[in-house]
Motif scaffolding. Structure first.
Motif, PDB file in Angstrom:
ATOM      1  N   PHE A  12      -9.821 -46.358 -32.899  1.00 14.07           N
ATOM      2  CA  PHE A  12      -9.759 -44.895 -32.588  1.00 14.07           C
ATOM      3  C   PHE A  12      -9.461 -43.995 -33.697  1.00 14.07           C
ATOM      4  O   PHE A  12      -8.603 -43.912 -34.211  1.00 14.07           O
ATOM      5  N   CYS A  13     -10.671 -43.108 -33.977  1.00 19.61           N
ATOM      6  CA  CYS A  13     -10.391 -42.346 -34.941  1.00 19.61           C
ATOM      7  C   CYS A  13     -11.573 -41.325 -34.854  1.00 19.61           C
ATOM      8  O   CYS A  13     -12.686 -41.198 -34.742  1.00 19.61           O
ATOM      9  N   LEU A  14     -11.317 -40.127 -34.096  1.00 20.98           N
ATOM     10  CA  LEU A  14     -12.112 -38.931 -34.089  1.00 20.98           C
ATOM     11  C   LEU A  14     -12.207 -37.926 -35.048  1.00 20.98           C
ATOM     12  O   LEU A  14     -10.950 -37.537 -35.709  1.00 20.98           O
ATOM     13  N   PHE A  15     -13.146 -37.591 -35.547  1.00 24.08           N
ATOM     14  CA  PHE A  15     -13.241 -36.536 -36.445  1.00 24.08           C
ATOM     15  C   PHE A  15     -14.102 -35.154 -35.745  1.00 24.08           C
ATOM     16  O   PHE A  15     -15.144 -35.186 -35.442  1.00 24.08           O
ATOM     17  N   PHE A  16     -13.507 -34.220 -35.956  1.00 22.49           N
ATOM     18  CA  PHE A  16     -13.904 -32.987 -35.079  1.00 22.49           C
ATOM     19  C   PHE A  16     -14.402 -31.999 -36.396  1.00 22.49           C
ATOM     20  O   PHE A  16     -13.219 -31.592 -37.114  1.00 22.49           O
ATOM     21  N   CYS A  17     -15.437 -31.543 -36.557  1.00 21.49           N
ATOM     22  CA  CYS A  17     -15.818 -30.180 -37.144  1.00 21.49           C
ATOM     23  C   CYS A  17     -17.126 -29.773 -37.088  1.00 21.49           C
ATOM     24  O   CYS A  17     -17.935 -30.714 -37.109  1.00 21.49           O
ATOM     25  N   SER A  18     -17.432 -28.662 -36.220  1.00 25.36           N
ATOM     26  CA  SER A  18     -18.509 -28.304 -35.729  1.00 25.36           C
ATOM     27  C   SER A  18     -18.884 -27.039 -36.374  1.00 25.36           C
ATOM     28  O   SER A  18     -17.872 -26.375 -36.631  1.00 25.36           O
ATOM     29  N   GLN A  37     -10.181 -27.210 -31.644  1.00 23.27           N
ATOM     30  CA  GLN A  37     -10.965 -27.687 -30.433  1.00 23.27           C
ATOM     31  C   GLN A  37     -10.115 -28.432 -29.602  1.00 23.27           C
ATOM     32  O   GLN A  37     -10.321 -29.642 -29.027  1.00 23.27           O
ATOM     33  N   THR A  38      -8.921 -27.873 -29.063  1.00 23.89           N
ATOM     34  CA  THR A  38      -8.015 -28.423 -28.123  1.00 23.89           C
ATOM     35  C   THR A  38      -8.640 -29.000 -26.865  1.00 23.89           C
ATOM     36  O   THR A  38      -8.039 -30.180 -26.496  1.00 23.89           O
ATOM     37  N   GLU A  39      -9.587 -28.474 -26.463  1.00 23.83           N
ATOM     38  CA  GLU A  39     -10.156 -28.819 -25.009  1.00 23.83           C
ATOM     39  C   GLU A  39     -10.788 -30.410 -25.451  1.00 23.83           C
ATOM     40  O   GLU A  39     -10.955 -30.966 -24.309  1.00 23.83           O
ATOM     41  N   LYS A  40     -11.091 -30.729 -26.488  1.00 25.82           N
ATOM     42  CA  LYS A  40     -11.505 -32.049 -26.706  1.00 25.82           C
ATOM     43  C   LYS A  40     -10.414 -33.112 -26.905  1.00 25.82           C
ATOM     44  O   LYS A  40     -10.571 -34.297 -26.820  1.00 25.82           O
ATOM     45  N   TYR A  41      -9.254 -32.823 -27.075  1.00 24.70           N
ATOM     46  CA  TYR A  41      -8.180 -33.802 -27.469  1.00 24.70           C
ATOM     47  C   TYR A  41      -6.865 -33.765 -26.658  1.00 24.70           C
ATOM     48  O   TYR A  41      -6.119 -34.616 -26.553  1.00 24.70           O
ATOM     49  N   ILE A  42      -6.616 -32.509 -26.286  1.00 26.01           N
ATOM     50  CA  ILE A  42      -5.169 -32.217 -25.517  1.00 26.01           C
ATOM     51  C   ILE A  42      -4.986 -33.254 -24.526  1.00 26.01           C
ATOM     52  O   ILE A  42      -3.696 -33.680 -24.493  1.00 26.01           O
ATOM     53  N   SER A  43      -5.924 -33.330 -23.574  1.00 27.55           N
ATOM     54  CA  SER A  43      -5.600 -34.262 -22.456  1.00 27.55           C
ATOM     55  C   SER A  43      -5.522 -35.791 -22.762  1.00 27.55           C
ATOM     56  O   SER A  43      -4.892 -36.593 -22.147  1.00 27.55           O
ATOM     57  N   TYR A  44      -5.982 -36.109 -23.999  1.00 28.37           N
ATOM     58  CA  TYR A  44      -5.565 -37.381 -24.458  1.00 28.37           C
ATOM     59  C   TYR A  44      -4.320 -37.643 -24.897  1.00 28.37           C
ATOM     60  O   TYR A  44      -3.529 -38.919 -25.028  1.00 28.37           O
ATOM     61  N   LEU A  45      -3.671 -36.269 -25.319  1.00 28.64           N
ATOM     62  CA  LEU A  45      -2.226 -36.605 -25.949  1.00 28.64           C
ATOM     63  C   LEU A  45      -1.167 -36.486 -24.911  1.00 28.64           C
ATOM     64  O   LEU A  45      -0.075 -36.913 -25.270  1.00 28.64           O
ATOM     65  N   SER A  57      -0.654 -25.974 -43.781  1.00 32.67           N
ATOM     66  CA  SER A  57      -2.147 -25.782 -43.374  1.00 32.67           C
ATOM     67  C   SER A  57      -2.518 -25.974 -42.197  1.00 32.67           C
ATOM     68  O   SER A  57      -3.693 -25.732 -41.715  1.00 32.67           O
ATOM     69  N   SER A  58      -1.868 -26.563 -41.126  1.00 30.98           N
ATOM     70  CA  SER A  58      -2.067 -27.073 -40.070  1.00 30.98           C
ATOM     71  C   SER A  58      -2.060 -26.199 -38.809  1.00 30.98           C
ATOM     72  O   SER A  58      -1.120 -26.206 -37.957  1.00 30.98           O
ATOM     73  N   ILE A  59      -2.957 -25.372 -38.868  1.00 30.96           N
ATOM     74  CA  ILE A  59      -2.882 -24.125 -38.093  1.00 30.96           C
ATOM     75  C   ILE A  59      -4.002 -23.848 -37.374  1.00 30.96           C
ATOM     76  O   ILE A  59      -5.291 -24.154 -37.591  1.00 30.96           O
ATOM     77  N   ILE A  60      -3.878 -23.362 -35.989  1.00 33.47           N
ATOM     78  CA  ILE A  60      -5.037 -22.887 -35.143  1.00 33.47           C
ATOM     79  C   ILE A  60      -4.861 -21.340 -35.157  1.00 33.47           C
ATOM     80  O   ILE A  60      -4.171 -20.743 -34.391  1.00 33.47           O
ATOM     81  N   LEU A 161      -4.986 -43.270 -34.080  1.00 32.61           N
ATOM     82  CA  LEU A 161      -4.703 -42.261 -34.994  1.00 32.61           C
ATOM     83  C   LEU A 161      -5.913 -41.375 -34.380  1.00 32.61           C
ATOM     84  O   LEU A 161      -7.093 -41.778 -34.206  1.00 32.61           O
ATOM     85  N   LEU A 162      -5.602 -40.155 -34.500  1.00 36.32           N
ATOM     86  CA  LEU A 162      -6.276 -38.966 -34.137  1.00 36.32           C
ATOM     87  C   LEU A 162      -6.431 -38.168 -35.387  1.00 36.32           C
ATOM     88  O   LEU A 162      -5.568 -37.480 -35.795  1.00 36.32           O
ATOM     89  N   ILE A 163      -7.574 -38.031 -35.900  1.00 38.99           N
ATOM     90  CA  ILE A 163      -7.666 -37.214 -37.281  1.00 38.99           C
ATOM     91  C   ILE A 163      -8.641 -35.908 -36.891  1.00 38.99           C
ATOM     92  O   ILE A 163      -9.556 -36.077 -36.402  1.00 38.99           O
ATOM     93  N   LEU A 164      -7.869 -34.730 -36.840  1.00 36.35           N
ATOM     94  CA  LEU A 164      -8.458 -33.488 -36.774  1.00 36.35           C
ATOM     95  C   LEU A 164      -8.939 -32.988 -37.851  1.00 36.35           C
ATOM     96  O   LEU A 164      -8.325 -32.347 -38.934  1.00 36.35           O
ATOM     97  N   ASP A 165     -10.114 -32.943 -38.143  1.00 39.54           N
ATOM     98  CA  ASP A 165     -10.697 -32.734 -39.365  1.00 39.54           C
ATOM     99  C   ASP A 165     -11.077 -31.475 -39.755  1.00 39.54           C
ATOM    100  O   ASP A 165     -11.263 -30.467 -38.843  1.00 39.54           O
ATOM    101  N   ARG A 166     -11.058 -31.073 -41.063  1.00 37.52           N
ATOM    102  CA  ARG A 166     -11.095 -29.920 -41.618  1.00 37.52           C
ATOM    103  C   ARG A 166     -12.231 -29.833 -42.829  1.00 37.52           C
ATOM    104  O   ARG A 166     -12.260 -30.610 -43.454  1.00 37.52           O
ATOM    105  N   PRO A 167     -12.930 -28.586 -42.982  1.00 38.11           N
ATOM    106  CA  PRO A 167     -14.073 -29.021 -43.806  1.00 38.11           C
ATOM    107  C   PRO A 167     -13.549 -28.830 -45.385  1.00 38.11           C
ATOM    108  O   PRO A 167     -12.584 -28.622 -45.793  1.00 38.11           O
ATOM    109  N   ASN A 168     -14.479 -29.697 -46.044  1.00 38.85           N
ATOM    110  CA  ASN A 168     -14.078 -29.739 -47.740  1.00 38.85           C
ATOM    111  C   ASN A 168     -14.543 -28.305 -48.045  1.00 38.85           C
ATOM    112  O   ASN A 168     -15.682 -27.775 -47.748  1.00 38.85           O
TER     113      ASN A 168
END
Length: 193
Positions: A12-18, A37-45, A57-60, A161-168
């Protein structure tokens, strides 16, 4: 070690960056981070014991990810903090002690002190680890090394592990010599430029 990392990635490893075009007229590129993108992962938590690897830096938007998750009734057991600390107020190279966060009352376990990898005991009461930190896109920055050790620890303990990706921030720019693995350290763990 690689079998653990490979099984973690498969497990399990999700990368989100759209990327979305904000407007066809001005062609501004709107980056939407994984955390946003909370709608994609909040129900899983929900109904899980969650640990979060985070820093300042972990902000929405203007709200910290921890505050967002707590408002959505996600049960956070603990926070793991990297170099510079959870609130980003430690100097480069300054060792960080584990402590209780004054704002949330949550236990903060340092991954930049006596141990740079979560201990097995740190993950015993955790169902899933959420990783969300903005990297700066250079090899010698330690957040990618922290992620490496978190991935390893999760694989060894069968913790998701759920990785919430941030762009380089450097985009597609790649430059510099590849690491000579004879000089591998926490500020350069992987043979990348």
């Amino acid at each position: 070690m690689m079998k653990y990392l490979n099984s973690l990635i498969v497990y399990f490893c999700l990368f989100f960056c759209s990327c979305n075009l904000q407007s066809a007229q001005n062609h501004e590129l709107k980056i939407k981070t994984g955390a946003e993108q909370t709608e994609k992962y909040i129900s899983y938590l929900q109904n899980k014991k969650v640990a979060v690897v985070a820093n300042h830096s972990s902000i929405i938007g203007q709200i910290h990810l921890i505050d967002t998750l707590l408002k959505k009734n996600i049960h956070i057991n603990k926070i793991f903090s990297p170099e510079h600390g959870f609130r980003g107020n430690a100097e480069a190279g300054e060792l960080i002690d584990s402590h209780t966060d004054e704002s949330t009352g949550l236990q903060v376990i340092s991954l930049y002190g006596n141990s740079k990898k979560p201990k097995l005991s740190d993950l015993q009461d955790v169902d899933i680890v959420v990783f969300d930190m903005q990297d700066v896109g250079v090899r010698y920055y330690t957040y990618i090394s922290t992620m490496h050790y978190v991935m390893e620890a999760c694989a060894e303990t069968d913790v998701e592990l759920l990785i919430l990706d941030r762009p380089n921030p450097n985009g597609f720019y790649v430059d510099g010599p590849v690491l000579d693995t004879n000089y591998r350290s926490f500020v350069g763990m992987h043979p990348v430029p």
